[in-house]
Design a protein around this motif. Structure first.
Motif, PDB file in Angstrom:
ATOM      1  N   GLN A 144       0.826  -1.209   0.000  1.00 36.01           N
ATOM      2  CA  GLN A 144       0.000   0.000   0.000  1.00 36.01           C
ATOM      3  C   GLN A 144       0.858   1.256   0.000  1.00 36.01           C
ATOM      4  O   GLN A 144       0.588   2.207  -0.740  1.00 36.01           O
ATOM      5  N   ALA A 145       1.898   1.272   0.830  1.00 34.35           N
ATOM      6  CA  ALA A 145       2.792   2.427   0.899  1.00 34.35           C
ATOM      7  C   ALA A 145       3.544   2.622  -0.412  1.00 34.35           C
ATOM      8  O   ALA A 145       3.715   3.759  -0.884  1.00 34.35           O
ATOM      9  N   ALA A 146       3.986   1.526  -1.028  1.00 35.66           N
ATOM     10  CA  ALA A 146       4.689   1.615  -2.312  1.00 35.66           C
ATOM     11  C   ALA A 146       3.760   2.163  -3.386  1.00 35.66           C
ATOM     12  O   ALA A 146       4.150   3.043  -4.169  1.00 35.66           O
ATOM     13  N   ILE A 147       2.544   1.683  -3.422  1.00 39.26           N
ATOM     14  CA  ILE A 147       1.576   2.150  -4.418  1.00 39.26           C
ATOM     15  C   ILE A 147       1.282   3.632  -4.223  1.00 39.26           C
ATOM     16  O   ILE A 147       1.242   4.402  -5.188  1.00 39.26           O
ATOM     17  N   ALA A 148       1.091   4.075  -2.971  1.00 44.14           N
ATOM     18  CA  ALA A 148       0.840   5.495  -2.704  1.00 44.14           C
ATOM     19  C   ALA A 148       2.007   6.353  -3.188  1.00 44.14           C
ATOM     20  O   ALA A 148       1.806   7.401  -3.810  1.00 44.14           O
ATOM     21  N   ALA A 149       3.238   5.914  -2.925  1.00 44.50           N
ATOM     22  CA  ALA A 149       4.423   6.667  -3.354  1.00 44.50           C
ATOM     23  C   ALA A 149       4.531   6.688  -4.880  1.00 44.50           C
ATOM     24  O   ALA A 149       4.878   7.712  -5.468  1.00 44.50           O
ATOM     25  N   ILE A 150       4.238   5.580  -5.512  1.00 41.95           N
ATOM     26  CA  ILE A 150       4.290   5.507  -6.975  1.00 41.95           C
ATOM     27  C   ILE A 150       3.224   6.406  -7.586  1.00 41.95           C
ATOM     28  O   ILE A 150       3.487   7.121  -8.561  1.00 41.95           O
ATOM     29  N   LEU A 151       2.032   6.418  -7.011  1.00 39.46           N
ATOM     30  CA  LEU A 151       0.975   7.295  -7.509  1.00 39.46           C
ATOM     31  C   LEU A 151       1.380   8.761  -7.422  1.00 39.46           C
ATOM     32  O   LEU A 151       1.072   9.552  -8.311  1.00 39.46           O
ATOM     33  N   GLY A 177       2.215  11.616 -12.208  1.00 34.86           N
ATOM     34  CA  GLY A 177       1.867  12.754 -13.034  1.00 34.86           C
ATOM     35  C   GLY A 177       0.475  12.652 -13.635  1.00 34.86           C
ATOM     36  O   GLY A 177      -0.473  12.243 -12.976  1.00 34.86           O
ATOM     37  N   GLU A 178       0.379  13.005 -14.909  1.00 36.33           N
ATOM     38  CA  GLU A 178      -0.922  13.036 -15.587  1.00 36.33           C
ATOM     39  C   GLU A 178      -1.555  11.656 -15.746  1.00 36.33           C
ATOM     40  O   GLU A 178      -2.747  11.548 -15.968  1.00 36.33           O
ATOM     41  N   ARG A 179      -0.774  10.613 -15.604  1.00 40.52           N
ATOM     42  CA  ARG A 179      -1.313   9.249 -15.730  1.00 40.52           C
ATOM     43  C   ARG A 179      -1.891   8.730 -14.413  1.00 40.52           C
ATOM     44  O   ARG A 179      -2.468   7.656 -14.371  1.00 40.52           O
ATOM     45  N   ARG A 180      -1.774   9.530 -13.355  1.00 42.70           N
ATOM     46  CA  ARG A 180      -2.194   9.093 -12.030  1.00 42.70           C
ATOM     47  C   ARG A 180      -3.655   8.644 -11.988  1.00 42.70           C
ATOM     48  O   ARG A 180      -3.968   7.632 -11.374  1.00 42.70           O
TER      49      ARG A 180
END
Length: 128
Positions: A9-16, A20-23
């Motif tokens: 979950q933390a990795a996904i939040a950081a990646i999001l 950028g515009e693809r978020r």
């Protein structure tokens, strides 16, 4: 199918945060996804993801996310880097890789202490 672990979950939040515009599309896919399988590879982990087919598709196809996402992990000197892979425009794999090539086979990634860090390194003393 399995829910995301706290580290995932933390990795996904950081990646999001760096998407950028693809978020919007990536976030939509991730909210409609679950974990099919997990594997500790000894050099990190793979979490295979399943996205609901009703989610929007990214045009980029296979461009991964997570160029500068690092976590300090209890027991690792250099921590993990995180990459979210895509296949055919859909997220399909979250990869945590040992930045320093350290052996991760004894680590339980579902229960490990961790913290998001700016660059590869150990778990800060105030980690999760």
């Amino acid at each position: 199918m399995m829910a995301f672990t706290p580290l995932e979950q933390a990795a996904i939040a950081a990646i999001l945060d760096e998407s950028g515009e693809r978020r919007v599309v990536v976030e939509q896919q991730l909210t409609r996804s679950s974990v099919l399988s997990r594997k500790n590879t000894g050099g990190g982990f793979f979490a295979e993801l399943k996205v609901d087919s009703s989610a929007s598709r990214l045009n980029e196809g296979t461009i991964p996310f997570g160029e500068n996402i690092y976590f300090g992990i209890y027991g690792l000197q250099y921590g993990l880097g995180m990459i979210l892979h895509l296949k055919g425009g859909y997220v399909n794999l979250l990869e945590g890789y040992s930045v320093g090539g350290e052996d991760t086979s004894a680590i339980d990634f579902a229960r490990i202490r961790f913290a998001l860090i700016a660059e590869p390194g150990p778990l800060p003393t105030s980690g999760s």
